[in-house]
Design an enzyme around this catalytic site. Structure first.
Site, mmCIF file in Angstrom:
data_model
loop_
_atom_site.group_PDB
_atom_site.id
_atom_site.type_symbol
_atom_site.label_atom_id
_atom_site.label_comp_id
_atom_site.label_asym_id
_atom_site.label_seq_id
_atom_site.Cartn_x
_atom_site.Cartn_y
_atom_site.Cartn_z
ATOM 1 N N TYR A 1 -2.852 -10.084 4.548
ATOM 2 C CA TYR A 1 -2.741 -8.588 4.719
ATOM 3 C C TYR A 1 -4.093 -8.180 4.922
ATOM 4 C CZ TYR A 1 -2.310 -3.698 4.505
ATOM 5 O OH TYR A 1 -2.036 -2.167 4.895
ATOM 6 N N TYR B 1 -12.898 -4.188 -2.855
ATOM 7 C CA TYR B 1 -14.194 -3.937 -3.794
ATOM 8 C C TYR B 1 -15.308 -4.981 -3.905
ATOM 9 C CZ TYR B 1 -17.054 -1.600 -7.124
ATOM 10 O OH TYR B 1 -18.080 -1.304 -7.787
ATOM 11 N N THR C 1 0.815 -1.309 0.112
ATOM 12 C CA THR C 1 -0.075 -0.135 -0.022
ATOM 13 C C THR C 1 0.865 1.241 0.087
ATOM 14 O OG1 THR C 1 -1.708 -1.217 1.209
ATOM 15 C CG2 THR C 1 -1.817 1.208 1.147
ATOM 16 N N THR C 2 2.030 1.309 0.673
ATOM 17 C CA THR C 2 2.667 2.399 0.971
ATOM 18 C C THR C 2 3.711 2.628 -0.296
ATOM 19 O OG1 THR C 2 2.861 1.926 3.375
ATOM 20 C CG2 THR C 2 4.416 3.717 2.608
ATOM 21 N N ARG D 1 -9.314 -0.232 4.182
ATOM 22 C CA ARG D 1 -9.052 0.072 2.698
ATOM 23 C C ARG D 1 -10.064 -1.115 1.995
ATOM 24 N NH1 ARG D 1 -4.865 3.055 0.658
ATOM 25 N NH2 ARG D 1 -3.486 4.081 2.418
ATOM 26 N N ILE E 1 5.035 -4.562 10.037
ATOM 27 C CA ILE E 1 5.305 -3.923 8.702
ATOM 28 C C ILE E 1 5.043 -2.548 8.842
ATOM 29 C CG2 ILE E 1 4.515 -4.198 6.278
ATOM 30 C CD1 ILE E 1 4.341 -7.435 6.780
#
Length: 297
Positions: free
Chosen positions: A138, A112, A49-50, A143, A208
């Site tokens: 994860y 989604y 993501t980052t 999100r 993480i």
């Protein structure tokens, strides 16, 4: 025989630097990887993501993974973000990462379109059956709109290649239940920098980390002190850095951390759209917090 963790301590969810032309800046990525390893970071997590994995083209995604593996050169483990809401594509991307030589795969829950808990078991089992590399699941409901339940972790942990979980739902009670159900068959990592010590008190192997991008030694020390038996030292560092952990999420990740790195002198470029730059007020607050911790003048 219990499973071995891919790493213990602090793994950096490393940003992806971009040039002024909005292309991946590979020379700077190499400098950032070196900076991380020189300052104690225990693993490199690329294209998460980052790392803005969701806006990288397939070629960029595969290229960044290959670069990270080659540049890290076995100094620390490299874990690639290869998750997708399309199970088949997650397998494809995971296989590409395996060819690059990664040490682990970080696979986010489907987003989604989401799925049920039964669908999660099916999704992760299918991926694990089609790879040869250890997987860290994860879980980040903020999100994805989807949460992995402790009972689901118990089923997933039965697969020999599902070895870990990056847990970012913030639910300490659920974490305790997961640890009770899975034991050493699932190695937990905190997905939130403000919960490293709390997670490790319940048996997590580390973090993480977004924080590690700007303060790698600090993130490393919070985890390392706990692992070395210095729970008090870990707790003191954790509490002392809460403001920094929080301000790195003053806006959507990775907007603040890339702005912070830029303030520190790293020309990492802006985040790709749809992410927008920080507001002036948020930028001023972030700079003040970085200055308080000696990260900028």
């Amino acid at each position: 025989m219990s499973k071995q963790p891919i790493f213990t301590g602090s793994g950096v969810a490393i940003i992806t630097p971009f040039t002024e032309k909005n292309e991946v800046n590979y020379p700077l990525l190499g400098e950032l990887i070196d900076y991380q390893i020189e300052n104690g970071t225990d693993a490199i997590i690329i294209c998460g993501t980052t790392g803005e994995g969701s806006t990288l083209t397939h070629e960029e995604h595969a290229g960044a993974i290959q670069f990270a593996v080659d540049h890290t050169a076995h100094r620390v483990p490299v874990i690639a973000g290869t998750g997708s809401n399309d199970t088949a594509y997650a397998v494809y991307l995971s296989n590409e990462a395996e060819k690059a030589g990664v040490d682990g795969l970080l696979v986010v829950t489907p987003y989604y379109n989401k799925t049920s808990q039964a669908g999660l078991i099916r999704h992760y089992t299918y991926i694990a059956d089609h790879v040869h590399t250890p997987i860290i699941t994860y879980n980040v409901p903020s999100r994805t709109g989807l949460n992995i339940k402790p009972e689901t972790y118990r089923e997933l942990a039965k697969h020999p290649l599902i070895v870990g979980a990056k847990e970012a739902n913030g639910d300490i009670s659920a974490l305790a239940k997961t640890v009770a159900l899975c034991g050493d068959d699932l190695h937990i990592y905190s997905g939130n920098d403000d919960q490293i010590t709390a997670f490790m008190a319940l048996g997590a192997k580390g973090v993480i980390s977004v924080l590690a991008n700007v303060a790698p030694r600090l993130a490393h020390d919070i985890a390392a002190k706990y692992l070395a038996g210095d729970a008090q030292g870990s707790r003191e560092l954790q509490i002392a850095t809460l403001d920094l952990c929080n301000d790195l999420f003053i806006d959507v990740n990775p907007i603040p951390v890339k702005e912070a790195l830029a303030m520190m002198g790293w020309a990492v470029g802006e985040c790709r759209m749809p992410l927008a730059p920080l507001s002036d007020a948020a930028r001023a607050q972030l700079r003040a917090t970085l200055a308080k911790h000696g990260l900028v003048k």
